[in-house]
Write a protein that holds these residues in place. Structure first.
Motif, PDB file in Angstrom:
ATOM      1  N   TRP A 157       0.184   6.662  -5.921  1.00 30.37           N
ATOM      2  CA  TRP A 157       0.133   5.249  -5.567  1.00 30.37           C
ATOM      3  C   TRP A 157       1.273   4.522  -6.276  1.00 30.37           C
ATOM      4  CZ3 TRP A 157      -3.284   3.178  -2.073  1.00 30.37           C
ATOM      5  CH2 TRP A 157      -3.354   1.781  -1.993  1.00 30.37           C
TER       6      TRP A 157
ATOM      7  N   GLN B  49      -6.917   0.128  -3.575  1.00 31.96           N
ATOM      8  CA  GLN B  49      -7.094   1.550  -3.308  1.00 31.96           C
ATOM      9  C   GLN B  49      -8.401   1.833  -2.567  1.00 31.96           C
ATOM     10  OE1 GLN B  49      -6.558   3.876  -6.874  1.00 31.96           O
ATOM     11  NE2 GLN B  49      -4.394   3.340  -7.044  1.00 31.96           N
ATOM     12  N   LYS B  50      -9.297   0.862  -2.552  1.00 29.62           N
ATOM     13  CA  LYS B  50     -10.578   1.042  -1.878  1.00 29.62           C
ATOM     14  C   LYS B  50     -10.629   0.350  -0.512  1.00 29.62           C
ATOM     15  CE  LYS B  50     -13.134   1.968  -6.082  1.00 29.62           C
ATOM     16  NZ  LYS B  50     -14.319   1.667  -6.925  1.00 29.62           N
TER      17      LYS B  50
ATOM     18  N   PHE C  25       0.853  -1.195   0.000  1.00 33.57           N
ATOM     19  CA  PHE C  25       0.000   0.000   0.000  1.00 33.57           C
ATOM     20  C   PHE C  25       0.885   1.241   0.000  1.00 33.57           C
ATOM     21  CE2 PHE C  25      -2.406  -3.458   1.793  1.00 33.57           C
ATOM     22  CZ  PHE C  25      -3.665  -3.315   1.245  1.00 33.57           C
TER      23      PHE C  25
ATOM     24  N   ILE D  15       2.649   4.636  -1.025  1.00 32.14           N
ATOM     25  CA  ILE D  15       2.340   5.904  -1.685  1.00 32.14           C
ATOM     26  C   ILE D  15       3.563   6.809  -1.573  1.00 32.14           C
ATOM     27  CG2 ILE D  15       0.883   7.964  -1.676  1.00 32.14           C
ATOM     28  CD1 ILE D  15      -1.368   6.251  -0.554  1.00 32.14           C
TER      29      ILE D  15
ATOM     30  N   ARG E  38      -2.387  -1.293  -8.026  1.00 31.20           N
ATOM     31  CA  ARG E  38      -3.757  -1.003  -7.556  1.00 31.20           C
ATOM     32  C   ARG E  38      -4.492  -2.289  -7.229  1.00 31.20           C
ATOM     33  NH1 ARG E  38      -8.464   2.294 -10.948  1.00 31.20           N
ATOM     34  NH2 ARG E  38     -10.224   1.654  -9.619  1.00 31.20           N
TER      35      ARG E  38
ATOM     36  N   ASP F 230      -9.483  -4.465  -5.393  1.00 27.64           N
ATOM     37  CA  ASP F 230      -9.012  -3.111  -5.664  1.00 27.64           C
ATOM     38  C   ASP F 230      -8.470  -2.544  -4.355  1.00 27.64           C
ATOM     39  OD1 ASP F 230      -8.598  -0.442  -6.257  1.00 27.64           O
ATOM     40  OD2 ASP F 230     -10.525  -0.162  -7.262  1.00 27.64           O
TER      41      ASP F 230
END
Length: 258
Positions: free
Chosen positions: A25, A99-100, A18, A20, A29, A97
């Motif tokens: 990002w 990112q969610k 994860f 960043i 993903r 996903d």
């Protein structure tokens, strides 16, 4: 009466990070885990697909095929060769996903996402195999950062607690092998990476769905329903996913294929 026996080759694509950097990002993903499911009797003929591919590529060394390393043309050849020379295999996917996933979610902890996705994958594989009156042997692609004893305990605990829909007595064994030890794991890599390329944007923001479209007839579904079965994508519905990925529509209105 003897049960049908299946071999299940499991691989993943994307990373579990994860990360960043500079508000961008860096990690993939999408994280995807999937399986190539073969009947025991067709296991060897399917594995020979790798020999055909290597011969066409004039592959002189013993290194395993790695789908992501090839050009689009060679990736297309790999998938088309697999489906045109074999019919007795099935494919199953679970994709997330990342990112969610909320920042405070336990799924961001080390190994939790892999184990969680594996559980859902094994649920679906168990439904498919059990409905065919079969039993299965699991072959995982060996990962240095995976504790298979921990994964085994997690799966065992979820089954015993009633929190999992994995059907009992379907899976008879599991082991982990390197890709160089199994040609069908190399094909599993190609199959799983095909969904990754359809979901994960490249550096230009583009995706490639031709591979997953070719594999469509082999993806596990029930009465034309894919999302709850062989193409399980978290956390969005197909309706939401279609807004970004137009190819998803081809998996929403189809006649029954098992």
């Amino acid at each position: 009466m003897a049960k049908y026996t299946f071999n299940v080759y499991i691989d993943e694509s994307g990373d579990e990070g994860f990360k960043i950097k500079d508000d961008k990002w860096v990690s993939s993903r999408w994280f995807i885990i999937g399986a190539l499911i073969t009947h025991k009797g067709s296991d060897l003929p399917i594995s020979k697909t790798v020999d055909t591919i290597k011969s066409k590529f004039n592959w002189k060394n013993q290194k395993p095929l790695h789908f992501i390393d090839f050009s689009h043309e060679k990736r297309s050849f790999i998938i088309n060769t697999l489906v045109s020379t074999n019919s007795s295999f099935r494919v199953c996917y679970v994709a997330f996903d990342k990112q969610k996933i909320p920042e405070d979610s336990y799924l961001r902890k080390k190994r939790y996402l892999y184990n969680y996705c594996t559980r859902y994958l094994l649920e679906r594989i168990s439904w498919l195999v059990d409905d065919l009156d079969g039993e299965a042997h699991l072959i995982f692609e060996n990962r240095a950062n995976t504790s298979y004893s921990e994964l085994n305990q997690y799966i065992t605990d979820t089954i015993s607690s009633g929190k999992s829909q994995i059907r009992k007595n379907v899976f008879k064994s599991w082991k982990n092998l390197g890709k160089a030890q199994s040609k069908n794991l190399q094909l599993a890599d190609a199959v799983v990476s095909s969904l990754y390329k359809a979901l994960e944007p490249n550096q230009y923001g583009l995706t490639e769905h031709s591979y997953i479209e070719t594999l469509k007839p082999f993806i596990y579904n029930v009465d034309g329903k894919y999302h709850a079965y062989g193409l399980k994508i978290f956390p969005d519905s197909f309706k939401v996913l279609q807004k970004e990925h137009k190819w998803i529509k081809m998996f929403t209105k189809e006649p029954s294929v098992v």
